[in-house]
Design a protein around this motif. Structure first.
Motif, PDB file in Angstrom:
ATOM      1  N   GLN A 224       0.846  -1.246  -0.188  1.00 24.28           N
ATOM      2  CA  GLN A 224       0.032  -0.155   0.245  1.00 24.28           C
ATOM      3  C   GLN A 224       1.241   1.106  -0.084  1.00 24.28           C
ATOM      4  OE1 GLN A 224      -1.858   0.702   3.829  1.00 24.28           O
ATOM      5  NE2 GLN A 224      -3.393   2.307   3.044  1.00 24.28           N
ATOM      6  N   ALA A 225       0.441   2.135  -0.948  1.00 23.87           N
ATOM      7  CA  ALA A 225       1.403   3.459  -0.900  1.00 23.87           C
ATOM      8  C   ALA A 225       0.439   4.422  -1.258  1.00 23.87           C
ATOM      9  CB  ALA A 225       2.443   3.162  -2.039  1.00 23.87           C
ATOM     10  N   ARG A 226       0.577   5.567  -0.717  1.00 22.34           N
ATOM     11  CA  ARG A 226      -0.179   6.862  -0.762  1.00 22.34           C
ATOM     12  C   ARG A 226      -0.002   7.282  -2.272  1.00 22.34           C
ATOM     13  NH1 ARG A 226       0.542  11.042   4.198  1.00 22.34           N
ATOM     14  NH2 ARG A 226       0.024   9.500   6.032  1.00 22.34           N
ATOM     15  N   GLU A 227      -1.011   7.837  -2.662  1.00 20.77           N
ATOM     16  CA  GLU A 227      -1.070   8.356  -4.287  1.00 20.77           C
ATOM     17  C   GLU A 227       0.049   9.309  -4.595  1.00 20.77           C
ATOM     18  OE1 GLU A 227      -3.321   7.984  -6.687  1.00 20.77           O
ATOM     19  OE2 GLU A 227      -5.134   7.348  -6.028  1.00 20.77           O
ATOM     20  N   GLU A 228       0.457  10.021  -3.631  1.00 15.84           N
ATOM     21  CA  GLU A 228       1.827  10.849  -3.968  1.00 15.84           C
ATOM     22  C   GLU A 228       3.130  10.231  -3.965  1.00 15.84           C
ATOM     23  OE1 GLU A 228       0.658  11.871   0.352  1.00 15.84           O
ATOM     24  OE2 GLU A 228      -0.431  11.261  -1.248  1.00 15.84           O
ATOM     25  N   ASP A 229       2.991   8.892  -3.559  1.00 13.63           N
ATOM     26  CA  ASP A 229       4.126   8.201  -3.361  1.00 13.63           C
ATOM     27  C   ASP A 229       4.144   6.911  -4.594  1.00 13.63           C
ATOM     28  OD1 ASP A 229       5.365   9.660  -1.255  1.00 13.63           O
ATOM     29  OD2 ASP A 229       4.071   8.128   0.228  1.00 13.63           O
ATOM     30  N   LEU A 230       3.185   6.963  -5.331  1.00 11.88           N
ATOM     31  CA  LEU A 230       2.808   5.752  -5.965  1.00 11.88           C
ATOM     32  C   LEU A 230       3.660   5.508  -7.084  1.00 11.88           C
ATOM     33  CD1 LEU A 230       0.688   3.362  -5.936  1.00 11.88           C
ATOM     34  CD2 LEU A 230      -0.607   4.645  -7.453  1.00 11.88           C
ATOM     35  N   GLU A 231       3.984   6.501  -7.653  1.00  9.36           N
ATOM     36  CA  GLU A 231       4.901   6.533  -9.126  1.00  9.36           C
ATOM     37  C   GLU A 231       6.291   6.053  -8.580  1.00  9.36           C
ATOM     38  OE1 GLU A 231       6.283   9.239 -12.717  1.00  9.36           O
ATOM     39  OE2 GLU A 231       4.840  10.153 -11.339  1.00  9.36           O
ATOM     40  N   ARG A 232       6.777   6.604  -7.672  1.00  8.80           N
ATOM     41  CA  ARG A 232       8.138   6.229  -7.251  1.00  8.80           C
ATOM     42  C   ARG A 232       8.552   5.147  -6.833  1.00  8.80           C
ATOM     43  NH1 ARG A 232       9.743   7.353  -1.797  1.00  8.80           N
ATOM     44  NH2 ARG A 232       8.385   8.302  -0.496  1.00  8.80           N
ATOM     45  N   VAL A 233       7.333   4.385  -6.149  1.00 10.51           N
ATOM     46  CA  VAL A 233       7.445   3.115  -5.554  1.00 10.51           C
ATOM     47  C   VAL A 233       7.339   2.091  -6.750  1.00 10.51           C
ATOM     48  CG1 VAL A 233       6.366   1.349  -4.018  1.00 10.51           C
ATOM     49  CG2 VAL A 233       6.718   3.830  -3.283  1.00 10.51           C
ATOM     50  N   ALA A 238       9.943  -1.768 -10.410  1.00 11.10           N
ATOM     51  CA  ALA A 238       9.970  -2.248 -11.803  1.00 11.10           C
ATOM     52  C   ALA A 238      11.503  -2.050 -12.321  1.00 11.10           C
ATOM     53  CB  ALA A 238       9.272  -1.108 -12.878  1.00 11.10           C
ATOM     54  N   ARG A 239      12.306  -1.163 -11.843  1.00 11.95           N
ATOM     55  CA  ARG A 239      13.732  -0.935 -12.320  1.00 11.95           C
ATOM     56  C   ARG A 239      14.326  -2.393 -11.773  1.00 11.95           C
ATOM     57  NH1 ARG A 239      17.558   1.163  -9.258  1.00 11.95           N
ATOM     58  NH2 ARG A 239      16.280   2.201  -7.936  1.00 11.95           N
ATOM     59  N   LEU A 240      14.080  -2.667 -10.382  1.00 16.22           N
ATOM     60  CA  LEU A 240      14.767  -3.653  -9.910  1.00 16.22           C
ATOM     61  C   LEU A 240      14.339  -5.145 -10.401  1.00 16.22           C
ATOM     62  CD1 LEU A 240      14.808  -2.550  -6.078  1.00 16.22           C
ATOM     63  CD2 LEU A 240      16.633  -2.671  -7.754  1.00 16.22           C
ATOM     64  N   GLY A 241      12.991  -5.281 -11.185  1.00 20.56           N
ATOM     65  CA  GLY A 241      12.610  -6.562 -11.604  1.00 20.56           C
ATOM     66  C   GLY A 241      11.901  -7.287 -10.575  1.00 20.56           C
ATOM     67  N   VAL A 242      11.327  -6.430  -9.606  1.00 22.29           N
ATOM     68  CA  VAL A 242      10.622  -7.330  -8.405  1.00 22.29           C
ATOM     69  C   VAL A 242       9.138  -7.408  -8.970  1.00 22.29           C
ATOM     70  CG1 VAL A 242      10.039  -7.156  -5.856  1.00 22.29           C
ATOM     71  CG2 VAL A 242      12.337  -6.415  -6.812  1.00 22.29           C
ATOM     72  N   ARG A 243       8.520  -8.630  -8.532  1.00 24.91           N
ATOM     73  CA  ARG A 243       7.110  -8.673  -8.775  1.00 24.91           C
ATOM     74  C   ARG A 243       6.529  -8.084  -7.610  1.00 24.91           C
ATOM     75  NH1 ARG A 243       6.897 -15.079  -8.752  1.00 24.91           N
ATOM     76  NH2 ARG A 243       8.770 -14.783  -7.564  1.00 24.91           N
ATOM     77  N   ALA A 244       5.679  -7.134  -8.084  1.00 21.95           N
ATOM     78  CA  ALA A 244       5.113  -6.123  -7.055  1.00 21.95           C
ATOM     79  C   ALA A 244       3.825  -5.517  -7.376  1.00 21.95           C
ATOM     80  CB  ALA A 244       5.875  -5.029  -6.780  1.00 21.95           C
ATOM     81  N   GLU A 245       2.792  -5.481  -6.607  1.00 20.35           N
ATOM     82  CA  GLU A 245       1.513  -4.669  -6.893  1.00 20.35           C
ATOM     83  C   GLU A 245       1.540  -3.739  -6.011  1.00 20.35           C
ATOM     84  OE1 GLU A 245      -3.296  -5.716  -6.980  1.00 20.35           O
ATOM     85  OE2 GLU A 245      -1.760  -7.166  -6.394  1.00 20.35           O
ATOM     86  N   VAL A 246       1.238  -2.577  -6.192  1.00 27.01           N
ATOM     87  CA  VAL A 246       1.205  -1.321  -5.579  1.00 27.01           C
ATOM     88  C   VAL A 246      -0.018  -0.652  -5.778  1.00 27.01           C
ATOM     89  CG1 VAL A 246       2.573   0.619  -4.663  1.00 27.01           C
ATOM     90  CG2 VAL A 246       3.841  -1.387  -5.584  1.00 27.01           C
ATOM     91  N   LYS A 247      -0.807  -0.219  -4.533  1.00 28.22           N
ATOM     92  CA  LYS A 247      -1.918   0.368  -4.686  1.00 28.22           C
ATOM     93  C   LYS A 247      -2.154   1.284  -3.795  1.00 28.22           C
ATOM     94  CE  LYS A 247      -4.722  -2.849  -7.257  1.00 28.22           C
ATOM     95  NZ  LYS A 247      -5.866  -3.668  -7.293  1.00 28.22           N
ATOM     96  N   PRO A 248      -3.115   2.473  -3.725  1.00 24.07           N
ATOM     97  CA  PRO A 248      -3.195   3.166  -2.576  1.00 24.07           C
ATOM     98  C   PRO A 248      -3.948   2.477  -1.514  1.00 24.07           C
ATOM     99  CG  PRO A 248      -3.681   4.602  -4.612  1.00 24.07           C
ATOM    100  CD  PRO A 248      -3.461   3.033  -4.808  1.00 24.07           C
ATOM    101  N   PHE A 249      -4.998   1.622  -1.896  1.00 28.48           N
ATOM    102  CA  PHE A 249      -5.804   0.978  -0.928  1.00 28.48           C
ATOM    103  C   PHE A 249      -6.404  -0.359  -1.464  1.00 28.48           C
ATOM    104  CE2 PHE A 249     -10.265   0.259   0.677  1.00 28.48           C
ATOM    105  CZ  PHE A 249      -9.997   0.355   1.965  1.00 28.48           C
TER     106      PHE A 249
END
Length: 375
Positions: A224-233, A238-249
Motif C-alpha cells: 500500500q502506498a499513498r497516491e503521491e508516493d505511488l509513481e516512485r515506489v 520495476a527497475r529492480l525487476g521485482v514482482r510487485a502490486e502497489v496500490k493506494p488501498f
C-alpha cells in the motif's frame, strides 16, 4: 418492538471496523442497530449495517490554546445536547462507544439518562476519549487483557472481550499458513493503516534494492502506498525487476494478509487483532508520535510471544529491514513458528463476546454477574 442498540464511533476506520463487527453480531441476535458518528467518519460508514446513521456535532482536541479548547468544548456541548434529544427519541436499550471524541456526547448523554453504556477500548492502553468516559459508563470492554488493571474502580467493571473482527478477517482466518520453502517465493505484504504510511514508501523499496539478486527474484510484494508516493515506489520495483502490486488501498486486505508469508505494518489495534486471528508473522513499526503510545503497547502483545519483530521508527531503515528480510528468507521455519505464535493470540469470537455483554447489561444485569456469551 425490536430492541435498539445505539453504537457510537468516529474518527477513523479503525473505530468503525469493530463497531461494524458488533453490529453484525447484534443483528444476528435480533437487535436493531443505529450508528452515531461525526461528519468526518461518515465517509467510512457507507456500508455500515445500521438501520439509520446519525451525524452528531463533535470535534477532536487539536491543541492546548484557549481558542482550540473552546472550539472543541462548544462542539462537544452541542453534540451532547443533540445526543440527549436523539436518545430520548430512539430509546435504545444500550449505547456502545468505540473510542474517539465523537463517542463522548452520546455516551455522556446515555449515562445521564440512565441507559446502560459500554466503551470498547481496542488498544493496549486506554485512549483519551475513553478515559473521559471510563468512570461514567456501566462497563468497559477491552481488546487486550489487563488494560485497566492498575485502577481498581475501572478494573471492577472491565471485561476482556478481544477486538471484534470484520467478517472478511474471520473468513481469512480459515486460511492455513502456507509455509515458505527454501529457495521458493517469499510473499510480503506492506501497509500502513487505512491512510497508508509514507515511511513504508520511503524505506521498503530502498531495503529491497539492498537485497541480493537471488532474493529479489524470489520476492513477491504487495504494498500500500499513498497516491503521491505511488509513481516512485512502482518505478523502483520495476527497475529492480521485482514482482510487485502497489496500490493506494486494498479493499481485500484480510485475504491478502492470509496469503502472505510476512506482513510489514503499523501496529494499530485492528491490524494486531487481524494478524493474531489469521496467524501471520510480522514486522511491526509503531506510530512514533502517538500521545498514548498505544501502537507500541499493541505491538508488545505479539512480540512478547515471539509472533512479531517490533522496530521503532528510528530503527526502521533500509539496511536494517534488508537484514531482517534476508534473515527470514534464510530461515523460513522461523516464519512458520511466528505464525503459530500469532494464531495463539487470536480471538475469533470477540464480536459475539461483546454482543453478549451488551445483551446482559440491556437485560438489567451487572458487570460482576456477566459470564460470557451464556449471560
Amino acid at each position: 418492538m425490536t430492541d435498539l442498540v445505539l453504537l457510537a464511533a468516529g474518527g477513523t476506520g479503525g473505530h468503525l471496523f469493530p463497531a461494524e463487527a458488533l453490529a453484525a453480531a447484534l443483528a444476528g441476535q435480533g437487535f436493531a442497530v443505529d450508528l452515531a458518528t461525526d461528519a468526518r467518519a461518515a465517509r467510512y460508514a457507507g456500508h455500515f449495517p445500521a438501520r439509520e446513521l446519525h451525524i452528531l456535532p463533535s470535534d477532536t482536541v487539536r491543541g492546548r490554546s484557549p481558542v482550540a479548547l473552546a472550539r472543541t468544548g462548544l462542539a462537544l456541548a452541542s453534540g451532547f445536547v443533540s445526543s440527549l434529544a436523539l436518545i430520548r427519541r430512539l430509546k435504545p436499550v444500550a449505547v456502545v462507544g468505540f473510542g474517539g471524541y465523537p463517542t463522548v456526547p452520546p455516551l455522556m448523554a446515555a449515562a445521564v439518562l440512565g441507559v446502560p453504556t459500554i466503551v470498547h477500548e481496542a488498544n493496549g492502553v486506554m485512549g483519551r476519549a475513553n478515559r473521559m468516559l471510563a468512570r461514567r459508563v456501566s462497563a468497559i470492554a477491552t481488546g487486550f487483557p489487563g488494560v485497566v488493571d492498575a485502577d481498581p474502580v475501572l478494573k471492577a467493571k472491565a471485561v476482556w472481550t478481544g477486538n471484534p473482527l470484520r467478517p472478511a478477517a474471520v473468513a481469512a482466518a480459515a486460511t492455513p499458513f502456507d509455509p515458505p520453502v527454501p529457495g521458493g517465493e517469499l510473499r510480503v505484504l506492506v501497509f500502513g493503516g487505512s491512510q497508508g504510511a509514507r515511511v513504508m514508501s520511503d524505506v521498503v523499496p530502498d531495503a529491497v534494492e539492498r537485497l541480493d539478486a537471488d532474493l529479489r527474484r524470489r520476492l513477491v510484494l504487495t504494498q500500500q502506498a499513498r497516491e503521491e508516493d505511488l509513481e516512485r515506489v512502482v518505478g523502483t520495483y520495476a527497475r529492480l525487476g521485482v514482482r510487485a502490486e502497489v496500490k493506494p488501498f486494498f479493499d481485500d486486505l484480510p485475504a491478502r494478509m492470509a496469503g502472505a508469508h510476512l506482513v510489514v505494518a503499523r501496529s494499530g489495534a485492528g491490524t494486531v487483532a487481524e494478524l493474531s486471528a489469521i496467524g501471520r508473522p510480522s514486522i511491526l513499526v509503531p506510530l512514533p508520535h502517538a500521545l498514548d503510545q498505544d501502537q507500541a503497547a499493541n505491538a508488545r502483545t505479539l512480540s512478547a510471544v515471539d509472533a512479531a519483530l517490533v522496530l521503532r521508527q528510528v530503527e526502521f531503515e533500509p539496511d536494517r529491514l534488508a537484514l531482517e528480510l534476508h534473515s527470514f528468507a534464510s530461515e523460513p521455519m522461523s516464519l512458520t513458528r511466528m505464525a503459530d505464535h500469532a494464531r495463539s493470540q487470536g480471538v475469533l469470537d470477540a464480536a459475539e463476546r461483546l454482543a453478549g455483554l451488551v445483551r446482559h447489561l440491556a437485560a438489567g444485569g451487572a458487570v460482576a454477574t456477566f459470564r460470557g456469551n451464556s449471560a
